[in-house]
Scaffold this motif. Structure first.
Motif, PDB file in Angstrom:
ATOM      1  N   ASN A   3      21.087  16.076  35.061  1.00 49.53           N
ATOM      2  CA  ASN A   3      21.622  14.779  35.791  1.00 49.53           C
ATOM      3  C   ASN A   3      20.738  13.409  35.481  1.00 49.53           C
ATOM      4  O   ASN A   3      20.908  12.748  34.851  1.00 49.53           O
ATOM      5  N   SER A   6      22.112  11.738  32.383  1.00 51.13           N
ATOM      6  CA  SER A   6      22.589  10.847  32.767  1.00 51.13           C
ATOM      7  C   SER A   6      22.296   9.167  33.514  1.00 51.13           C
ATOM      8  O   SER A   6      22.771   8.143  32.900  1.00 51.13           O
ATOM      9  N   HIS A  10      22.980   5.960  31.768  1.00 49.75           N
ATOM     10  CA  HIS A  10      23.065   4.719  32.100  1.00 49.75           C
ATOM     11  C   HIS A  10      22.279   3.705  32.181  1.00 49.75           C
ATOM     12  O   HIS A  10      22.445   2.229  31.809  1.00 49.75           O
ATOM     13  N   ARG A  50      31.146   3.209  29.808  1.00 47.42           N
ATOM     14  CA  ARG A  50      30.280   3.929  31.465  1.00 47.42           C
ATOM     15  C   ARG A  50      31.577   4.418  32.074  1.00 47.42           C
ATOM     16  O   ARG A  50      30.968   4.885  33.295  1.00 47.42           O
ATOM     17  N   LEU A  53      32.109   8.049  31.224  1.00 50.03           N
ATOM     18  CA  LEU A  53      30.841   8.795  31.626  1.00 50.03           C
ATOM     19  C   LEU A  53      31.194   9.061  33.868  1.00 50.03           C
ATOM     20  O   LEU A  53      30.929   9.827  34.215  1.00 50.03           O
ATOM     21  N   LYS A  54      31.563   7.841  34.022  1.00 43.49           N
ATOM     22  CA  LYS A  54      31.336   8.240  35.467  1.00 43.49           C
ATOM     23  C   LYS A  54      32.764   8.649  36.275  1.00 43.49           C
ATOM     24  O   LYS A  54      32.891  10.118  37.141  1.00 43.49           O
ATOM     25  N   ASP A  58      29.312  11.986  34.950  1.00 52.74           N
ATOM     26  CA  ASP A  58      28.182  12.355  36.017  1.00 52.74           C
ATOM     27  C   ASP A  58      28.393  12.750  37.597  1.00 52.74           C
ATOM     28  O   ASP A  58      30.100  12.882  37.494  1.00 52.74           O
ATOM     29  N   TYR A  64      24.093   5.068  39.514  1.00 54.95           N
ATOM     30  CA  TYR A  64      23.391   5.649  38.409  1.00 54.95           C
ATOM     31  C   TYR A  64      23.660   4.254  37.894  1.00 54.95           C
ATOM     32  O   TYR A  64      22.103   3.747  37.003  1.00 54.95           O
TER      33      TYR A  64
END
Length: 66
Positions: A3, A6, A10, A50, A53-54, A58, A64
């Motif tokens: 985490n 991550s 971000h 982004r 990743l989301k 994530d 984030y």
């Protein structure tokens, strides 16, 4: 630990988005269409990254970026 990575990813993406947005605004003011296209493409790629990743990496209950 994952985490924390991550969050760093971000933060980096946010920094790059802000930079690209500033450059796009400058290119729009000067009217340089080629430079505008470049920075618009950069923003699209960063937005896609982004979103990826989301959706795939994530944690779903953690914010984030704003």
């Amino acid at each position: 630990m994952p985490n924390e990575y991550s969050v760093q990813f971000h933060d980096f993406i946010t920094m790059k988005i802000n930079y690209a947005s500033q450059r796009l605004t400058e290119a729009e003011q000067t009217g340089d269409e080629q430079v505008q296209s470049y920075w618009q493409g950069q923003l699209e790629e960063l937005t896609w990254l982004r979103a990826y990743l989301k959706a795939h990496i994530d944690l779903q209950d953690f914010v984030y970026y704003q």
